[in-house]
Design a protein around this motif. Structure first.
Motif, PDB file in Angstrom:
ATOM      1  N   ALA A 116      28.723  54.741  76.349  1.00 12.26           N
ATOM      2  CA  ALA A 116      28.507  54.135  77.664  1.00 12.26           C
ATOM      3  C   ALA A 116      29.669  53.215  78.002  1.00 12.26           C
ATOM      4  N   GLY A 117      30.233  53.414  79.180  1.00 10.17           N
ATOM      5  CA  GLY A 117      31.308  52.541  79.654  1.00 10.17           C
ATOM      6  C   GLY A 117      32.588  52.649  78.866  1.00 10.17           C
ATOM      7  N   VAL A 118      32.857  53.802  78.258  1.00 12.65           N
ATOM      8  CA  VAL A 118      34.038  53.936  77.404  1.00 12.65           C
ATOM      9  C   VAL A 118      35.290  54.289  78.204  1.00 12.65           C
ATOM     10  N   LEU A 119      35.147  54.528  79.523  1.00 13.08           N
ATOM     11  CA  LEU A 119      36.287  54.861  80.381  1.00 13.08           C
ATOM     12  C   LEU A 119      36.545  53.718  81.366  1.00 13.08           C
ATOM     13  N   PRO A 120      37.804  53.550  81.769  1.00 10.28           N
ATOM     14  CA  PRO A 120      38.103  52.525  82.778  1.00 10.28           C
ATOM     15  C   PRO A 120      37.303  52.765  84.053  1.00 10.28           C
ATOM     16  N   PRO A 121      36.825  51.701  84.718  1.00  3.64           N
ATOM     17  CA  PRO A 121      37.153  50.278  84.502  1.00  3.64           C
ATOM     18  C   PRO A 121      36.241  49.581  83.508  1.00  3.64           C
ATOM     19  N   PHE A 122      35.598  50.325  82.599  1.00  3.06           N
ATOM     20  CA  PHE A 122      34.762  49.777  81.531  1.00  3.06           C
ATOM     21  C   PHE A 122      33.605  48.933  82.095  1.00  3.06           C
ATOM     22  N   GLN A 123      32.976  49.466  83.120  1.00  2.00           N
ATOM     23  CA  GLN A 123      31.815  48.815  83.730  1.00  2.00           C
ATOM     24  C   GLN A 123      30.578  49.621  83.405  1.00  2.00           C
ATOM     25  N   PHE A 124      29.559  48.947  82.885  1.00  2.00           N
ATOM     26  CA  PHE A 124      28.325  49.628  82.490  1.00  2.00           C
ATOM     27  C   PHE A 124      27.137  48.798  82.942  1.00  2.00           C
ATOM     28  N   GLU A 125      26.180  49.459  83.594  1.00  2.00           N
ATOM     29  CA  GLU A 125      24.963  48.766  84.062  1.00  2.00           C
ATOM     30  C   GLU A 125      24.032  48.571  82.873  1.00  2.00           C
ATOM     31  N   ASN A 126      24.153  47.413  82.242  1.00  2.00           N
ATOM     32  CA  ASN A 126      23.367  47.156  81.030  1.00  2.00           C
ATOM     33  C   ASN A 126      22.013  46.531  81.373  1.00  2.00           C
ATOM     34  N   SER A 127      21.271  47.188  82.266  1.00  2.00           N
ATOM     35  CA  SER A 127      19.941  46.704  82.619  1.00  2.00           C
ATOM     36  C   SER A 127      18.918  47.203  81.606  1.00  2.00           C
TER      37      SER A 127
ATOM     38  N   THR B 104      32.404  46.975  77.190  1.00  2.00           N
ATOM     39  CA  THR B 104      32.040  46.091  78.296  1.00  2.00           C
ATOM     40  C   THR B 104      32.977  44.892  78.341  1.00  2.00           C
ATOM     41  N   THR B 105      33.060  44.283  79.514  1.00  2.00           N
ATOM     42  CA  THR B 105      33.811  43.024  79.684  1.00  2.00           C
ATOM     43  C   THR B 105      32.880  41.828  79.629  1.00  2.00           C
ATOM     44  N   ASP B 106      31.561  42.055  79.505  1.00  2.00           N
ATOM     45  CA  ASP B 106      30.564  40.979  79.402  1.00  2.00           C
ATOM     46  C   ASP B 106      29.781  41.194  78.118  1.00  2.00           C
ATOM     47  N   SER B 107      30.378  40.830  77.010  1.00  2.00           N
ATOM     48  CA  SER B 107      29.785  41.136  75.714  1.00  2.00           C
ATOM     49  C   SER B 107      28.525  40.318  75.446  1.00  2.00           C
ATOM     50  N   ALA B 108      28.468  39.066  75.877  1.00  2.00           N
ATOM     51  CA  ALA B 108      27.319  38.207  75.580  1.00  2.00           C
ATOM     52  C   ALA B 108      26.049  38.752  76.236  1.00  2.00           C
ATOM     53  N   THR B 109      26.152  39.089  77.509  1.00  2.00           N
ATOM     54  CA  THR B 109      24.980  39.629  78.219  1.00  2.00           C
ATOM     55  C   THR B 109      24.560  40.973  77.644  1.00  2.00           C
ATOM     56  N   THR B 110      25.536  41.810  77.320  1.00  2.00           N
ATOM     57  CA  THR B 110      25.226  43.134  76.777  1.00  2.00           C
ATOM     58  C   THR B 110      24.522  43.029  75.432  1.00  2.00           C
TER      59      THR B 110
END
Length: 277
Positions: free
Chosen positions: A63-74, A95-101
């Motif tokens: 998940a999110g392994v391609l640019p822009p590395f955005q993944f809906e981690n809901s 992801t660019t938001d590791s804490a939330t993920t």
């Protein structure tokens, strides 16, 4: 590549915007790794819930392994990913938001959530990113969602010990004591009713704040009666009431009356005796 082994079933989740050529190149690389016996599926993350994938089907989800590395981690998206993974299957998220993920992965039910590590990106991918990209790996527990098992600590009731007392007697074997013989003469004396009129909370003849037993009204009536008797049997505390108003207290019942001789009995009017407070 992402620890993929031959014959595995892999799901690649992508989200817009994504470069179509990069997506096709990634799918080609994955197919070459899993081989002919394996399978690579591609799904837009927004359509994952409607895709109707079979439960416990994939060995690995990317998940999110391609640019822009955005993944809906809901929770909804990750919950669906948990459902379609096999027990013990892996999920890899960039992801660019590791804490939330990390937090959302744990709340969803994934285990062995790794610490964020710097994603291995190509030089071309590094040129296009602004924020650092982290890679997180986690696992689905080794049991199916909704499964149940018997707890290991459930034990049968312990058998009674050999030293346990066990008395099994019938009515003919036991002579019961007569309850009347247990009472003394003091127990048979009827208590004084006045001693029973006490507050159940304070234990004294004093009404509690929210008295509902009638004790407060009874005490108020006794106080009023006592005040009336004191007025009728009034005696001067200073001894100067007979001298006139100049020598009388402000609360003196003789205030306004003429002076009289010491010892002379003076009768007060009924209006004077009334409590106007």
């Amino acid at each position: 590549m992402f620890g993929i082994r031959p014959s595995q079933k892999v799901l690649l989740l992508w989200s817009t915007p994504v470069d179509a050529e990069e997506l096709q190149a990634m799918v080609g690389e994955l197919k070459s790794v899993v081989g002919a016996e394996g399978k690579v599926a591609v799904e837009n993350v927004e359509m994952l819930a409607d895709s109707s994938h079979a439960g416990s089907h994939f060995d690995l989800i990317l998940a999110g392994v391609l640019p822009p590395f955005q993944f809906e981690n809901s929770l909804n998206v990750l919950g669906e990913a948990l459902r379609i993974l096999k027990p013990g299957g892996s999920l890899i998220v960039r992801t660019t938001d590791s804490a939330t993920t990390q937090s959302t992965l744990k709340l969803t039910g994934f285990t062995s959530v790794s610490q964020p590590e710097d994603a291995s990106l190509t030089d071309e991918q590094k040129r296009d990113i602004i924020s650092p990209v982290s890679e997180i790996t986690c696992l689905k527990p080794n049991f199916e969602v909704g499964s149940s098992m018997k707890l290991s600590f459930a034990k049968a009731p312990a058998k009674p010990s050999a030293n346990t007392w066990n008395i099994n007697l019938t009515d003919d074997d036991v002579d019961l004591e007569d309850p009347d013989d247990l009472l003394t003469e003091e127990d048979l004396i009827r208590p004084d009713p006045t001693t029973l009129k006490v507050c159940g909370t304070t234990g004294k003849r004093k009404a509690c704040k929210n008295c509902s037993c009638g004790l407060k009204e009874e005490l108020d009536a006794e106080d009023e009666k006592r005040v009336e008797e004191n007025k009728k049997n009034f005696k001067s505390s200073c001894g100067n009431c007979y001298l006139g108003d100049a020598f009388r207290c402000a609360s003196c019942p003789y205030m306004g009356m003429p002076a009289f001789k010491p010892g002379e009995k003076v009768k007060l009017a009924e209006s004077t005796l009334q409590d106007t407070s």
